[in-house]
Design an enzyme around this catalytic site. Structure first.
Site, mmCIF file in Angstrom:
data_model
loop_
_atom_site.group_PDB
_atom_site.id
_atom_site.type_symbol
_atom_site.label_atom_id
_atom_site.label_comp_id
_atom_site.label_asym_id
_atom_site.label_seq_id
_atom_site.Cartn_x
_atom_site.Cartn_y
_atom_site.Cartn_z
ATOM 1 N N ASP A 94 0.774 -1.101 0.026
ATOM 2 C CA ASP A 94 0.084 0.084 0.090
ATOM 3 C C ASP A 94 1.066 1.217 0.053
ATOM 4 O OD1 ASP A 94 -2.191 1.474 0.129
ATOM 5 O OD2 ASP A 94 -2.473 1.333 2.358
ATOM 6 N N HIS A 189 -7.951 9.813 4.481
ATOM 7 C CA HIS A 189 -7.029 8.674 5.289
ATOM 8 C C HIS A 189 -7.482 9.148 6.629
ATOM 9 C CE1 HIS A 189 -4.499 8.130 1.672
ATOM 10 N NE2 HIS A 189 -5.088 6.873 1.916
ATOM 11 N N HIS A 228 -9.657 4.358 -1.595
ATOM 12 C CA HIS A 228 -8.661 4.557 -0.446
ATOM 13 C C HIS A 228 -9.396 5.318 0.453
ATOM 14 C CE1 HIS A 228 -4.181 3.644 -1.821
ATOM 15 N NE2 HIS A 228 -4.977 3.304 -2.715
ATOM 16 N N ASP A 273 -8.335 0.369 6.666
ATOM 17 C CA ASP A 273 -7.208 0.267 7.530
ATOM 18 C C ASP A 273 -7.558 0.846 8.828
ATOM 19 O OD1 ASP A 273 -4.766 0.178 8.968
ATOM 20 O OD2 ASP A 273 -3.753 1.657 7.640
ATOM 21 N N ARG A 277 -7.565 -0.990 12.916
ATOM 22 C CA ARG A 277 -6.921 -0.240 13.935
ATOM 23 C C ARG A 277 -7.685 0.110 15.246
ATOM 24 N NH1 ARG A 277 -2.986 4.150 11.498
ATOM 25 N NH2 ARG A 277 -2.124 3.072 9.611
ATOM 26 N N ARG A 319 0.467 -0.055 16.060
ATOM 27 C CA ARG A 319 1.895 0.033 16.312
ATOM 28 C C ARG A 319 2.475 0.824 17.299
ATOM 29 N NH1 ARG A 319 2.587 0.955 9.825
ATOM 30 N NH2 ARG A 319 1.068 2.627 10.277
HETATM 31 ZN ZN LIG Z 1 -4.562 5.344 0.769
#
Ligand SMILES: [Zn+2]
Length: 383
Positions: A94, A189, A228, A273, A277, A319
Site C-alpha cells: 500500500d 485517510h 482509499h 485500515d 486499527r 503499532r
Molecule cells: Zn491510501
C-alpha cells in the site's frame, strides 16, 4: 512454498468483482491492511466465513514495523498455511514509492502500489510505467494514484482533497500500464473523515465518469478503480475505546451506503485500515480492563503494552503501543505465550468485522469466481 498457498495478482481477483457487476451485482473486493500475525489470521478468517477473495496489504510503515517486506510475506503465507486458507488472496504493498515497490516485487508480494500522485501527470505516468516495467514480467500487479486524498498517509499529509480528473483515467491506464488506479473522490485517510471535509466533498460522480471512460475504451475487465480512505469508523468501536480509557475524539467514517454508491458506479477495490486499527485498540483496552493485574503476569510483554496504552490515550494505531515489544513476537502464532488470549480476541474481532464488510461490499461468495492464474501465467498476459 506449496501451490496451495500461492499469492495471486490483484487482476483476476478484481476481475471477478467486475464480472459480478457486469452481471448485475455490483461488487468490490476488500483490501485490508495488516501489521501482525493475528491481524492477518482475522482477515483470512473473515474472508473464509464470507467465501470471499481478498487483498491483504502492508504499508511501508508495516514493513518497517515488522523488519522488512520479506518478513511480512513469510508471515502472510504462514497465516494462510496455519489456517488452511485456500481462497484467492493477493498481498499488496500500500502506498509504495520508487524505492520500496521493486523491493516488494523481489520479496514475493503479488501486487504493489506506486503512489506518485505528488508528481505532475507526466511524472506520475513515467514513474508508474517504470514500476509496471519491473513488476509485470513477474506477473505482479500495479496500482497507481491520481488526485490527492485528504489526511495522513505515511509521511504525506494533505489538508484538503484534490479530485482525480476522470477524463485522464483512460489515458493514465494506457500510458502507465497500471492495472488499478486510486482516483481521489473525497474520501480521506485516518479516523476523522468528517472533519477533513471528506463527507461534504464526497464526489461519487468522479468515479462514475472515470468508469464510463474505461468502459468506452474497453479497459474495464483488466483495469480497476480503487477507493482509499474508506473505513466506516463504527461509532460503537470508538465508544468502546473511550469507555475503556481511550480518548478518541471527532472520529467519523464514510457511511456504508456511500461506499456502496461508489461500488455501484465502478469501484472494485476498497481499502480498509482505520476500522481494523480501532477494533484492535478497543480489544486491547477492554482486555486490560476486564482482567485487572493481568499485565503483572508478563512483565516483559503485557506490562509495557499496557503502559503505552495508559500513556497514549489518543492512540488508535496498534503499532504505537505494540512497538515496545519485540516485533518477532507479533509475527507468529502466539499460542502458549502471554499474548495468546488477547490476540485470540483481536483475531475474532477482526474476523467478524471483515466478514460483515465483504458482505456489504458485495464480494461474499465470489471466491470460486476468481480465475486462479499463477503469477507466471499472469506475466504472459502483459506481453
Ligand atoms: Zn491510501
Amino acid at each position: 512454498m506449496s501451490n496451495q498457498y500461492e499469492l495471486f495478482s490483484m487482476v483476476p481477483i478484481l476481475r471477478a468483482a467486475e464480472q459480478s457487476a457486469l452481471g448485475g451485482k455490483p461488487a468490490a473486493i476488500g483490501a485490508f491492511n495488516v501489521n501482525f500475525y493475528n491481524q492477518a489470521r482475522g482477515i483470512l478468517e473473515g474472508l473464509r466465513r464470507a467465501d470471499a477473495p481478498g487483498i491483504i496489504q502492508a504499508s511501508r510503515g508495516a514493513n518497517q514495523f515488522q523488519g522488512g517486506p520479506d518478513k511480512i510475506q513469510v508471515m502472510i503465507l504462514q497465516a494462510m498455511e496455519d489456517s488452511g486458507h485456500s481462497l484467492p488472496v493477493a498481498l499488496h504493498l500500500d502506498h509504495g514509492n520508487e524505492e520500496q515497490a521493486p523491493i516488494c516485487v523481489d520479496e514475493g508480494f503479488s501486487s504493489v502500489m506506486i503512489d506518485a500522485s505528488v508528481l505532475d501527470l507526466e511524472g506520475n505516468i513515467a514513474l508508474s510505467r517504470k514500476i509496471c516495467d519491473y513488476a509485470h514480467p513477474k506477473g505482479v500487479s500495479v496500482e497507481g494514484e491520481i488526485g490527492k486524498l485528504a489526511g495522513v498517509e505515511e509521511d504525506v499529509i494533505h489538508e484538503t482533497t484534490t479530485y482525480g480528473d476522470p477524463f485522464l483515467v483512460p489515458y493514465f491506464f494506457n500510458e502507465s500500464g497500471a492495472d488499478a488506479l486510486a482516483v481521489a473522490y473525497g474520501t480521506s485517510h485516518g479516523p476523522n473523515k468528517g472533519s477533513q471535509g471528506g463527507l461534504e466533498n464526497l464526489a461519487v460522480w468522479v468515479i462514475e465518469k472515470s468508469y464510463k471512460g474505461m468502459v468506452a475504451y474497453g479497459q474495464n475487465e483488466n483495469h480497476f478503480l480503487v477507493s482509499h480512505g474508506s473505513s466506516t469508523v463504527p461509532k460503537e468501536i470508538v465508544d468502546e475505546i473511550n469507555k475503556y480509557g481511550g480518548n478518541v475524539r471527532g472520529a467519523a467514517g464514510i457511511p456504508m451506503h456511500k461506499i456502496q454508491e461508489a461500488v455501484k458506479v465502478g469501484i472494485r477495490k476498497i481499502n480498509i485500515d482505520t476500522d481494523l486499527r480501532l477494533g484492535i485498540t478497543a480489544t486491547f483496552r477492554k482486555y486490560f480492563s476486564d482482567n485487572p493485574g493481568v499485565e503483572d503476569t508478563s512483565t516483559n510483554v503485557l506490562k509495557p503494552i499496557k503502559y503505552e496504552l495508559d500513556s497514549k490515550l489518543e492512540a488508535i494505531d496498534p503499532r504505537d503501543y505494540l512497538k515496545v515489544i519485540d516485533a518477532s513476537l507479533l509475527r507468529t502464532d502466539p499460542k502458549g505465550t502471554a499474548l495468546e488470549e488477547v490476540m485470540g480476541l483481536v483475531q475474532e474481532r477482526i474476523a467478524a468485522h471483515v466478514e460483515k464488510l465483504v458482505h456489504d461490499f458485495g464480494c461474499a461468495g465470489l471466491a470460486g469466481k476468481v480465475d486462479r492464474v499463477s503469477l507466471s501465467e499472469q506475466a504472459k498476459s502483459y506481453i
